[in-house]
Scaffold this motif. Structure first.
Motif, short mmCIF file in Angstrom:
data_model
loop_
_atom_site.label_atom_id
_atom_site.label_comp_id
_atom_site.label_asym_id
_atom_site.label_seq_id
_atom_site.Cartn_x
_atom_site.Cartn_y
_atom_site.Cartn_z
N ASN A 1 3.30 4.03 -6.42
CA ASN A 1 2.00 3.45 -6.14
C ASN A 1 2.23 1.99 -6.11
N ILE B 1 1.26 6.22 -1.00
CA ILE B 1 0.06 6.77 -1.88
C ILE B 1 -0.05 8.11 -1.86
N SER C 1 -1.71 2.52 -12.34
CA SER C 1 -1.50 2.83 -10.80
C SER C 1 -2.94 2.17 -9.98
N LEU D 1 -2.60 -0.97 -7.26
CA LEU D 1 -3.06 -0.64 -5.82
C LEU D 1 -4.29 -1.84 -5.47
N ILE E 1 -9.09 7.07 -4.71
CA ILE E 1 -7.69 7.30 -4.16
C ILE E 1 -7.74 7.73 -2.63
#
Length: 235
Positions: free
Chosen positions: A40, A66, A101, A105, A160
């Motif tokens: 990530n 991802i 994570s 991002l 996500i």
């Protein structure tokens, strides 16, 4: 059988094959969790190095990375159960790494917008980052007081998936509305969890601070020293 169920079953077979292979290596599930963070972070770097000329390609690559990291997110728990390595620390470690994570991002996106001098979206990404953490924090803190607090829609899998969709379709400017959806729904989820926790705890007795019982025949330290001095006449 519908095509969607067939697809799901096929993905399940592939995923189980990956789990079986990893289980044979006796690798620690915590290592798999950490590898997911590293992957990530790679996606975050791709976001950060994107610019107005190459962002479509860089965002597409980030989305694929991802997805690869998501495989590790899905298999670490399964490997732990299949190899009898389930531990309390493992659950804690997985939760902490997931937060890192998420931050990685969004930090990558923040750098992308900052390099493009898009101040408004820098602020928006920062807000999304905070609310995403608060979604997780409110659940963790609530479950220290009540049995469960899984209410609300915008949990990590949904976040996500939305980021992946925004990156895959960056050519059509999808990432901007994705950030708005994340900001609004994450905030609603936090508020929902606060309200739910209030409703579940309002009937409980208030928490009172423990007050130590006073010592019997206690005297102030200064008074004790004064009365015990041999050079001072007693009253």
């Amino acid at each position: 059988m519908t095509w969607t169920s067939a697809f799901g079953r096929g993905c399940g077979v592939i995923l189980q094959a990956i789990v079986d292979g990893l289980a044979l290596t006796r690798i620690s599930p915590n290592i798999l969790t950490f590898i997911g963070l590293v992957i990530n972070t790679g996606a975050a770097v791709l976001f950060g190095f994107a610019n107005e000329h190459n962002y479509v390609r860089m965002f597409l690559l980030a989305a694929l990375v991802i997805i690869g990291a998501g495989i590790f997110d899905m298999v670490d728990g399964r490997v732990a159960r299949q190899t009898d390595q389930v531990t309390v620390f493992g659950a804690f470690f997985d939760s902490v790494i997931d937060r890192y994570s998420d931050v990685a991002l969004f930090f990558g996106l923040l750098v992308f917008y900052a390099r493009g001098n898009r101040f408004f979206y820098v602020v928006l990404v920062a807000f999304v980052m905070v609310t995403s953490l608060m979604v997780s924090y409110t659940r963790a803190r609530a479950e220290a007081l009540i049995k469960s607090c899984k209410v609300g829609f915008m949990e990590r899998p949904e976040r996500i998936v939305l980021v992946i969709l925004g990156a895959l379709f960056a050519k059509w400017g999808v990432m901007a509305p994705v950030l708005w959806v994340l900001a609004v729904l994450s905030t609603i989820t936090v508020i929902h969890r606060i309200k739910f926790t209030y409703q579940m705890t309002k009937h409980l007795a208030p928490i009172r601070a423990a007050v130590p019982a006073p010592a019997r025949n206690a005297q102030p330290a200064g008074a004790a020293a004064f009365s015990s001095s041999p050079n001072v006449p007693q009253a």
